[in-house]
Design an enzyme around this catalytic site. Structure first.
Site, mmCIF file in Angstrom:
data_model
loop_
_atom_site.group_PDB
_atom_site.id
_atom_site.type_symbol
_atom_site.label_atom_id
_atom_site.label_comp_id
_atom_site.label_asym_id
_atom_site.label_seq_id
_atom_site.Cartn_x
_atom_site.Cartn_y
_atom_site.Cartn_z
ATOM 1 N N CYS A 152 97.162 -35.238 2.456
ATOM 2 C CA CYS A 152 95.695 -35.142 2.552
ATOM 3 C C CYS A 152 95.340 -34.309 3.767
ATOM 4 C CB CYS A 152 95.044 -36.520 2.663
ATOM 5 S SG CYS A 152 93.256 -36.410 2.988
ATOM 6 N N CYS A 155 93.100 -36.286 6.241
ATOM 7 C CA CYS A 155 93.847 -37.272 7.040
ATOM 8 C C CYS A 155 94.902 -36.585 7.893
ATOM 9 C CB CYS A 155 94.578 -38.280 6.155
ATOM 10 S SG CYS A 155 93.538 -39.461 5.291
ATOM 11 N N LYS A 325 71.224 -70.971 3.720
ATOM 12 C CA LYS A 325 69.927 -70.505 4.226
ATOM 13 C C LYS A 325 70.042 -69.984 5.653
ATOM 14 C CE LYS A 325 66.762 -72.554 1.099
ATOM 15 N NZ LYS A 325 66.964 -73.954 0.710
HETATM 16 ZN ZN LIG Z 1 92.495 -38.513 3.380
#
Ligand SMILES: [Zn+2]
Length: 532
Positions: A152, A155, A325
């Site tokens: 990648c 990355c 709540k």
């Molecule tokens: Zn990547």
């Protein structure tokens, strides 16, 4: 070069007996770690969970008088940090300095008693990593090779087959990956196939719980291949000392934190001899493979002892549809601490999901346990006991012998808890303290009805009951201390007690005579109507 000093330590280490059983008489050391958390993320419940668990273990071991060291910290190298820093026009170290604050805060807010907070960008860590890895390189455990894989560009890193998504996309950036080659260095993991198999055969408790052990053995039996341990294109990391064009693949740098921290956690002192090998690395199941296969192999290559146990906890799964709540539908640890206090969060995390398994958590479930267990069963028991001693005995715990009924029920409880902690069974230990201690005492109040004994003038019996309640409350508070450190100290103080050691946790060990104080409700009930 750090290598010389590092070797000396290893040689010293190999000359001493490895098993702790030989040292029963002398102070025993205990070393527990969390994983180091990736500094680009924001701390969430998962981080708080592991840190709380490690802290519970550490505090229990300190109660046993063990020489305890608890390590946590942050993982700061890798491209994601470098990328964000570049976009902001600042050095990666500066970005890490900014983000690490959140993790240190998280650690403080959950009341973690960590002895050291390691950052992998610490220069001391970097130097120790270089020394360790140079040793592997010099001894032929690392060699040059060509790495090929899905890459990648965003990355700046390779992705393995398990990581890629939708065919060949980056799990983070969801972009198509390129098949690329890179010259870098490999660690001879394949050479440790047999030794790793032997390790798992000889030490069936090396990885706990059992299903994770089986998973780890499964990885090894698939057959191990050498793994690339440096990256040529990564920028932000620890440089390989023999080839500074490369940085160590972030996992090699990160795993070593457990070992390097001991070399510089105390300025001018090396704690390696004192605390290594680690007793427990606590980790999430998503990082099992690196810890269960590569980490022991790295240590074997360096002839360093292997940690005693890896304990793999499960995930806390959020059930968004169950909503309270006061907290909304997300169990945000910081919100819980703000509204209910740190000890309430610690108790819930250890109690709701069996440590080691996955389990569901919800804000509704949190409130239910808070109200029943903390406000009613423990908090209310404490306030009633103190109030009755004040009203019927002028605030002084009667000096009598322990009532047999309670003594019998409490017998063996501290040893049982101790055994469970030895196996990091943090949830079952808490269950035992709760069912055999806290709930038993609540039933005892109802059975004995001290208000009736007082009305009927049964003084001797009332003395025994009030002492039994004070003593029982003391024992459960000492045992609960690792889970709820602040609350138990406050309660013990109100009982006129300060002793936290496990040795004194047996019922009847402390005689009456103490003057009790007043205590505001430990866990005030939160009305569902006061929604935040
Ligand atoms: Zn990547």
């Amino acid at each position: 070069m750090v290598t010389g000093g590092h070797r000396t330590r290893i040689l010293r280490r190999l000359t001493r007996p490895p098993a702790r059983a030989f040292y029963i008489q002398s102070p025993v050391s205990f070393y527990v770690t969390t994983p180091i958390y990736y500094v680009n993320a924001q701390p969430h419940l998962g981080h708080a969970y592991t840190t709380i668990a490690a802290d519970v273990l550490a505090r229990h071991m300190r109660q046993r008088g063990e020489d305890t060291f608890f390590l946590t910290g942050t993982d700061e190298h890798g491209e994601p940090v470098a990328d964000v820093a570049e976009r902001e026009g600042i050095p990666p170290r500066e970005l890490a300095d900014r983000n690490v604050v959140h993790f240190k805060e998280m650690s403080e807010k959950v009341n973690a008693s960590a002895d050291f907070f390691i950052r992998t960008s610490d220069p001391e860590h970097g130097a120790a990593v270089r020394g360790f890895m140079q040793g592997l390189y010099d001894n032929g455990h690392i060699y040059p090779g060509t790495y090929e894989g899905w890459y990648c560009p965003r990355c700046a890193d390779f992705k393995n087959e398990q990581e890629i998504v939708d065919g060949n996309k980056c799990p983070i950036h969801k972009i198509e990956l390129n098949w690329e080659k890179e010259d870098n260095y490999f660690f001879r993991l394949s050479a440790y196939q047999e030794r790793l198999e032997a390790l798992y055969t000889e030490r069936p408790d090396f990885v706990m719980p059992r299903e994770r052990y089986n998973e780890a053995v499964g990885f090894i039996r698939q057959g191990l291949e050498d793994v690339s341990c440096t990256r040529a294109r990564l920028r932000w990391g620890v440089k390989a000392p023999w080839d500074e064009s490369q940085v160590f693949y972030v996992w090699f740098d990160a795993l070593l934190n457990y070992y390097t921290a001991l070399t510089y956690a105390r300025p001018g002192e090396d704690l390696t001899e004192r605390y290594w090998p680690a007793d427990f690395h606590l980790i999430g199941k998503d990082i099992l493979k690196f810890h269960a296969v590569i980490w022991p192999a790295m240590l074997m290559a360096a002839e360093v002892e292997i940690p005693r146990h890896l304990f793999i906890h499960g995930f806390l799964l959020m059930q968004g549809e169950k909503m309270s709540k006061s907290l909304g539908n997300v169990l945000d640890p910081f919100k819980v601490i703000e509204v209910f206090g740190t000890d309430a969060l610690r108790h819930y995390c250890m109690r709701e999901v069996s440590f080691g398994q996955d389990g569901s958590v919800s804000t509704e479930g949190f409130e239910a346990r808070y109200n029943t267990e903390l406000a009613n069963e423990y908090g209310n028991l404490a306030n009633r006991t103190l109030a009755m001693i004040a009203r019927y005995r002028g605030g002084v715990v009667p000096e009598v012998t322990a009532p047999d009924a309670l003594a019998g029920d409490f017998a063996g409880l501290p040893d049982d808890v101790r055994d469970r902690f030895d196996r990091a069974e943090l949830t079952t230990a808490l269950e035992q303290i709760w069912s055999r201690g806290v709930r038993r005492l609540n039933r005892y109040v109802e059975e004995q009805a001290p208000w009736t004994l007082s009305k009927e003038g049964k003084d001797e019996q009332l003395d025994a009951v009030l002492y039994g309640l004070a003593e029982g409350l003391r024992v459960v508070s000492v045992l609960l201390h690792p889970y709820m450190p602040d609350t138990t100290i406050r309660l013990l103080a109100a009982l006129g007690q300060t002793e936290l050691s496990l040795e004194r946790a047996s019922f009847g060990a402390v005689p009456g005579g103490a003057t009790v104080g007043k205590l505001p409700p430990l866990f005030p009930k939160i009305e569902a109507t006061q929604a935040a």
